[in-house]
Motif scaffolding. Structure first.
Motif, PDB file in Angstrom:
ATOM      1  N   LYS A 658       0.837  -1.200   0.000  1.00 45.01           N
ATOM      2  CA  LYS A 658       0.000   0.000   0.000  1.00 45.01           C
ATOM      3  C   LYS A 658       0.876   1.255   0.000  1.00 45.01           C
ATOM      4  CE  LYS A 658      -4.035   1.875   2.297  1.00 45.01           C
ATOM      5  NZ  LYS A 658      -4.815   1.877   3.534  1.00 45.01           N
ATOM      6  N   ARG A 659       1.931   1.234   0.795  1.00 43.27           N
ATOM      7  CA  ARG A 659       2.792   2.412   0.893  1.00 43.27           C
ATOM      8  C   ARG A 659       4.035   2.284   0.022  1.00 43.27           C
ATOM      9  NH1 ARG A 659       4.413   3.172   6.517  1.00 43.27           N
ATOM     10  NH2 ARG A 659       4.839   5.335   6.000  1.00 43.27           N
ATOM     11  N   ALA A 660       4.157   1.182  -0.700  1.00 42.76           N
ATOM     12  CA  ALA A 660       5.259   0.963  -1.649  1.00 42.76           C
ATOM     13  C   ALA A 660       6.616   1.123  -0.978  1.00 42.76           C
ATOM     14  CB  ALA A 660       5.128   1.869  -2.871  1.00 42.76           C
ATOM     15  N   ARG A 661       6.765   0.484   0.187  1.00 45.54           N
ATOM     16  CA  ARG A 661       8.064   0.586   0.852  1.00 45.54           C
ATOM     17  C   ARG A 661       8.427  -0.729   1.528  1.00 45.54           C
ATOM     18  NH1 ARG A 661       8.558   5.295   3.487  1.00 45.54           N
ATOM     19  NH2 ARG A 661      10.111   4.494   4.902  1.00 45.54           N
ATOM     20  N   PHE A 662       9.734  -0.877   1.758  1.00 48.58           N
ATOM     21  CA  PHE A 662      10.204  -2.063   2.466  1.00 48.58           C
ATOM     22  C   PHE A 662       9.746  -1.964   3.913  1.00 48.58           C
ATOM     23  CE2 PHE A 662      13.879  -1.615  -0.697  1.00 48.58           C
ATOM     24  CZ  PHE A 662      13.249  -2.428  -1.625  1.00 48.58           C
ATOM     25  N   ALA A 663       9.309  -3.079   4.466  1.00 48.71           N
ATOM     26  CA  ALA A 663       8.646  -3.027   5.766  1.00 48.71           C
ATOM     27  C   ALA A 663       9.532  -3.498   6.925  1.00 48.71           C
ATOM     28  CB  ALA A 663       7.376  -3.870   5.725  1.00 48.71           C
ATOM     29  N   ASN A 664      10.377  -4.468   6.692  1.00 51.47           N
ATOM     30  CA  ASN A 664      11.124  -5.085   7.810  1.00 51.47           C
ATOM     31  C   ASN A 664      12.585  -4.634   7.789  1.00 51.47           C
ATOM     32  OD1 ASN A 664      11.406  -6.464   5.372  1.00 51.47           O
ATOM     33  ND2 ASN A 664      11.811  -8.426   6.333  1.00 51.47           N
ATOM     34  N   THR A 665      12.779  -3.328   7.915  1.00 52.25           N
ATOM     35  CA  THR A 665      14.111  -2.776   7.648  1.00 52.25           C
ATOM     36  C   THR A 665      15.003  -2.713   8.882  1.00 52.25           C
ATOM     37  OG1 THR A 665      13.178  -0.578   7.908  1.00 52.25           O
ATOM     38  CG2 THR A 665      13.328  -1.433   5.668  1.00 52.25           C
ATOM     39  N   ASP A 666      15.147  -3.816   9.563  1.00 58.14           N
ATOM     40  CA  ASP A 666      16.199  -3.939  10.576  1.00 58.14           C
ATOM     41  C   ASP A 666      16.492  -5.427  10.761  1.00 58.14           C
ATOM     42  OD1 ASP A 666      14.380  -5.043  12.487  1.00 58.14           O
ATOM     43  OD2 ASP A 666      13.744  -3.015  13.012  1.00 58.14           O
ATOM     44  N   LEU A 667      17.471  -5.723  11.592  1.00 58.79           N
ATOM     45  CA  LEU A 667      17.884  -7.123  11.716  1.00 58.79           C
ATOM     46  C   LEU A 667      16.974  -7.907  12.653  1.00 58.79           C
ATOM     47  CD1 LEU A 667      21.770  -6.750  11.713  1.00 58.79           C
ATOM     48  CD2 LEU A 667      20.219  -7.194   9.809  1.00 58.79           C
ATOM     49  N   ALA A 668      16.020  -7.231  13.292  1.00 63.80           N
ATOM     50  CA  ALA A 668      15.003  -7.963  14.035  1.00 63.80           C
ATOM     51  C   ALA A 668      13.932  -8.454  13.066  1.00 63.80           C
ATOM     52  CB  ALA A 668      14.391  -7.074  15.106  1.00 63.80           C
ATOM     53  N   GLY A 669      13.676  -7.676  12.025  1.00 66.81           N
ATOM     54  CA  GLY A 669      12.629  -8.033  11.077  1.00 66.81           C
ATOM     55  C   GLY A 669      13.152  -8.777   9.859  1.00 66.81           C
ATOM     56  N   TYR A 670      14.367  -8.467   9.432  1.00 69.83           N
ATOM     57  CA  TYR A 670      14.963  -9.148   8.282  1.00 69.83           C
ATOM     58  C   TYR A 670      15.800 -10.302   8.822  1.00 69.83           C
ATOM     59  CZ  TYR A 670      17.217 -10.076   3.863  1.00 69.83           C
ATOM     60  OH  TYR A 670      17.653 -10.696   2.715  1.00 69.83           O
ATOM     61  N   HIS A 671      15.365 -11.512   8.558  1.00 65.82           N
ATOM     62  CA  HIS A 671      16.036 -12.665   9.167  1.00 65.82           C
ATOM     63  C   HIS A 671      17.062 -13.287   8.233  1.00 65.82           C
ATOM     64  CE1 HIS A 671      12.281 -13.364  11.885  1.00 65.82           C
ATOM     65  NE2 HIS A 671      12.937 -12.264  12.180  1.00 65.82           N
ATOM     66  N   PHE A 672      18.224 -13.575   8.779  1.00 66.23           N
ATOM     67  CA  PHE A 672      19.140 -14.503   8.107  1.00 66.23           C
ATOM     68  C   PHE A 672      19.702 -15.436   9.157  1.00 66.23           C
ATOM     69  CE2 PHE A 672      21.580 -10.486   8.631  1.00 66.23           C
ATOM     70  CZ  PHE A 672      22.643 -10.916   9.415  1.00 66.23           C
ATOM     71  N   SER A 673      20.412 -16.446   8.734  1.00 69.29           N
ATOM     72  CA  SER A 673      20.803 -17.525   9.639  1.00 69.29           C
ATOM     73  C   SER A 673      21.601 -17.011  10.826  1.00 69.29           C
ATOM     74  CB  SER A 673      21.656 -18.545   8.894  1.00 69.29           C
ATOM     75  OG  SER A 673      20.896 -19.174   7.904  1.00 69.29           O
TER      76      SER A 673
END
Lengths: 737, 156
Positions: A658-673
């Motif tokens: 809806k807002r045309a933006r990335f939503a999970n812009t930190d390392l709590a929201g963006y997961h990697f191993s």
């Protein structure tokens, strides 16, 4: 000889990295440094109609506020990397009131301290005229644009698909992802008598130098980019990010050093990212498993401001022997920051769908997935009929299957259960990465004290280049490891190559090799002939004396040579451009088809009730030509495989459509191993030098590790559960069916 | 500018600083004391690269205000080696096991790893994995990090 090629020499840069001595971009002190803070756009598309900086300008310690109103310097023309330039994007923020994507830099506050700059940046008030925007390629208004030049047709795939007894037709999607190196983007800039000194994490100091020189209208020699260590690159630090230009400009205006450390949240939009993809794969086969048609159509997310395409199908088209091949590429423009290179940019997402489809074909045929791949191994490049420079994929699969215990696999999904009740899945996939190279220079000084200094502006992103470059020189000169020094990551050194496309060892390593040969020859000339054996000059009469003795007799006390290497297919003009900091690569398709290959295996454990997926173990066997250092290569490949596990199960930059933006812009929201996500990782490299690739016989190592892993894991998840998930990341809800 | 007089005890040395009250321990170490071995990776406690020891316990320096660390014993990666420069066994183990690639998260990993062993949370590989999961490594040197810590734990 303890430091030559093929030995597991300890990482030369490790002591400095474990002691905290290694200096990364933000660690260099700049006397009297001011600090910068960014503000970024809250809308995705439109215009800034009012920007009120008065309060910020009055705030304590503030020295300057830059906005599109204040930035009116005549800057030299630079463009973005895919148009032959050095920038991450062709659009430089603060040069107009336009907003092209969410998170675009809209102002820069510079103050005496970090705390003051950050506090003042929150006082800037902005009104926008917002226009509708789309950040997802799946939005209804997006248009797919075909890239006809990327099409490949061999035979008639559609006809073969229509008449073959076994066919697969499936579509697979991968999301946007972000590099998220642990080192934040950071730039310090300082002008000294018209010369610019920049500390910036860079995978391309020569390109950064050339680009900044063009932008600021000064000679390249007047730009010094210093970056001995990079805290994770993965493609995100290959080009000049716009804020580096803005910081250099602010430093020039203020007459003072300025430093910016980009906050993690802003990392998602001030740099690049891996764009989303959609792949339709169709395969056809005879009942005995002979593949009769391969068709792969990929659509990739691009940006409205810059056209970006990562065409994987030129690689997938060459994976299997098929008389009929059809591939297509297209892009879908979205209102996002310009996407860019991220570890195996085309291959990692593209092989997910393609190698899942091969697994689906194996299931449809009732055939073992390893056997299906081996049966269709092409003797020559099936598109151009070129010979492979080397291709040991069948050996990779044979050895990988043995290491993994593939023969224990029972084909029926859900048929293997662990003692604790977890469903066990075994999966495999092919990995492949083009092995390119480009021109590079190197300088070697060999001194009477026995010390050998290898210098070039290549980069060690954690890949092992500090260690490997020294080993290549030591191999020729017979210098003991403790006397080898390597200097990298500084634009005042002889031109190394960009750390991208897995080219460093093949390119800059070849330059070190030919330079070491020149030093050896000069040494033997000084000695009046003979041979160099393990650091001793052996005369034709059989007498031996240490090379250092010959060096001591030289007037300077050392021999120094600067050498250059280029692949045959690169012209002298292209070489000069490349050495100056331009992009100059050979193609993987020249006289031979030159690729690295790998066979990758995964065992997953799926909780029968909760449907959580754990990667229990991974095995990868690779054909990457000659391995200069098995220790650093193994770590690089294992890291790539763990990236693959992240890709399969965790990584996704979520989009607020809806807002045309990335939503999970930190390392709590963006997961990697994390450490707890990863079990056993086994890596083996097949022996073998590929001297058709380059004089040291290497192929690329840095990127192939990730390529097959997402599909291997997805195929393992299917084997465990019977659920075919055609998207990443594979999550619990995908398996609750 | 309002400032606070803050006395920090870092690696056994006392430093008297005048700091903006908003200054984090991380920025005090890096920007005021020049101890840049402690790294900044997120500034909000999610990556672990700024891990230091405060009164012997691992803490994230980005989430600690410098003023609140006054009077407490802060140890950073620069203070880990012996007085004669001999690396701490954990530093040596990280080198020996190739437990790093780019090296940026490494100081935080090592500070965390030392605590992990001291806390008694390194009895099995799985326990190490769990108790080291607050320290992200994007290069993904995880298997070698586990091997290095297990090695030190066995010797301890």
């Amino acid at each position: 000889m303890d430091g030559g090629i093929g030995l597991p020499v300890t990482r030369r840069d490790a002591p400095g990295k474990v002691s905290g001595d290694a200096q990364y971009a933000a660690d260099f002190p700049h006397a009297g440094c001011a600090y910068a803070a960014l503000t970024t756009s809250s809308i995705a598309r439109g215009r800034i109609v009012r920007i009120d900086t008065a309060q910020a300008e009055r705030a304590a310690g503030v020295q300057m506020v830059l906005t599109h109103r204040s930035l009116n310097e005549g800057l030299g023309e630079e463009t973005f990397a895919m148009k032959g330039g050095h920038m991450q994007s062709s659009f430089l923020p603060l040069t107009s009131d336009e907003v092209h994507y969410a998170g675009q830099i809209v102002s820069l506050v510079i103050a005496d301290t970090q705390e003051q700059a950050e506090a003042a940046s929150r006082l800037i008030a902005i009104d926008y005229d917002a226009q509708p925007a789309s950040a997802s390629m799946d939005d209804g208004d997006r248009v797919e644009k075909p890239l006809e030049s990327k099409s490949i047709d061999v035979g008639n795939a559609n006809a073969a698909l229509a008449i073959s007894p076994v066919t697969i037709d499936a579509t697979y999607v991968t999301p946007a992802q972000h590099h998220n190196p642990i080192e934040l983007y950071a730039t310090s800039a300082e002008w000294r008598e018209g010369r610019l000194l920049v500390h910036v994490p860079s995978q391309w100091v020569m390109g950064t130098r050339m680009g900044l020189a063009t932008i600021f209208g000064i000679p390249a020699e007047d730009v010094h980019v210093e970056c001995p260590y990079v805290g994770g690159g993965f493609g995100g630090k290959a080009t000049i990010l716009p804020h580096t230009v803005l910081i250099a400009m602010a430093a020039r205006r203020l007459g003072r050093a300025v430093k910016l450390v980009v906050p993690r949240e802003a990392m998602f939009t001030v740099g690049s990212f891996r764009p989303a993809t959609r792949s339709r794969v169709r395969l056809a086969a005879e009942r005995d498993g002979t593949i009769t048609a391969v068709s792969h159509e990929q659509a990739g997310q691009s940006a409205t401001i810059d056209h970006v395409s990562f065409a994987v199908t030129e690689v997938t088209a060459r994976m299997y022997a098929s008389p009929n091949i059809r591939v297509r590429e297209s892009t879908v423009a979205t209102d996002v920051n310009t996407p860019g290179f991220q570890r195996a940019p085309a291959e990692a997402p593209g092989f997910f769908g393609f190698e899942c489809a091969v697994d689906e074909l194996a299931v449809a045929l009732g055939m073992d997935p390893v056997a299906l791949r081996t049966k269709n191994e092409p003797a020559r490049d099936p598109v151009g009929n070129l010979a492979w420079s080397s291709r040991k994929l069948t050996e990779c699969f044979a050895r990988g299957a043995e290491l993994f215990g593939w023969s224990r696999r029972t084909p029926e999904p859900g048929s293997m259960v662990a003692e604790d009740g977890a469903l066990i899945g075994y999966g495999c996939a092919t990995a492949c990465y083009p092995s390119a190279s480009g021109p590079s220079a190197a300088r070697i000084r060999y001194s009477a004290d026995g010390v050998c200094i290898v210098s070039l502006s290549a980069h060690d992103l954690g890949t092992g280049a500090y260690t490997v470059m020294g080993q290549i020189a030591a191999e020729v000169l017979g210098v003991p490891n403790h006397l080898v020094r390597v200097q990298l990551g500084d634009s005042t050194l002889p031109s190394g190559i960009i750390a991208g496309g897995s080219v460093t060892t093949s390119s800059s390593g070849s330059a070190v090799h030919v330079t070491a040969l020149a030093v050896r020859d000069a040494l033997l000339r000084a000695a009046g002939g003979g041979e160099l054996v393990d650091g001793f000059v052996v005369s034709p009469d059989g007498s031996r004396r240490p090379a250092t003795e010959v060096l001591a007799e030289c007037t300077s006390g050392f021999i120094e040579e600067t050498g250059v290497w280029k692949p045959d297919s690169i012209s002298d003009k292209q070489m000069q451009n490349g050495l100056a900091g331009g992009m100059a690569f050979s193609s993987a398709l020249g006289k031979y088809a030159t690729y690295s290959f790998g066979a990758q295996f995964a065992e997953v454990r799926v909780d029968p009730l909760l449907r959580t997926v754990r990667v229990h173990r991974m095995v990868g066997v690779f054909d990457c030509g000659r391995i200069i250092n098995p220790r650093t290569a193994r770590s690089n490949l294992a890291g790539g495989m763990i990236w693959g596990a992240s890709f399969a199960l965790l990584e996704e930059t979520q989009i607020d459509r809806k807002r045309a933006r990335f939503a999970n812009t930190d390392l709590a929201g963006y997961h990697f191993s994390t450490n707890a996500d990863i079990g056993e990782v086994v890596v083996e490299m097949l022996d073998g030098s590929d001297t058709l690739a380059n004089p040291i016989g290497t192929k690329g190592v840095g990127e192939i590790g990730i390529v097959g892993m997402p599909a291997a894991i997805a195929n393992a998840v299917y084997h465990a559960t019977g659920v075919r998930v055609r998207k990443t990341p594979i999550q619990v809800e995908d398996l609750l069916v | 500018m309002q400032t606070l007089d803050v006395t920090l005890d870092v690696n056994g040395r006392t430093h008297s600083l005048q700091l903006d009250p908003r200054t984090t321990l991380l920025d005090a170490l890096r920007e005021h004391l020049g101890l840049t071995g402690t790294k900044v990776g997120c500034n909000h406690g999610t990556c672990g690269s700024c891990t230091v020891h405060v009164d012997g316990r691992r803490q994230l320096a980005c989430l600690v205000l410098a003023a609140s660390a006054a009077g407490r014993a802060v140890r950073t990666i620069e203070g880990l080696a012996a007085a004669d420069g001999t690396p701490h066994p954990m530093q040596a183990a990280f080198v020996a096991h190739d437990a790093l690639q780019c090296g940026y998260c490494t100081p935080g990993q090592i500070m965390s790893a030392v605590s992990c062993v001291e806390e008694g949370h390194a009895r099995t590989d799985d326990e190490i994995r769990e108790y080291m999961s607050g320290n992200l490594c994007r290069c993904a040197a995880y298997p070698n990090i586990v091997a290095a810590i297990a090695d030190v734990a066995r010797a301890a």
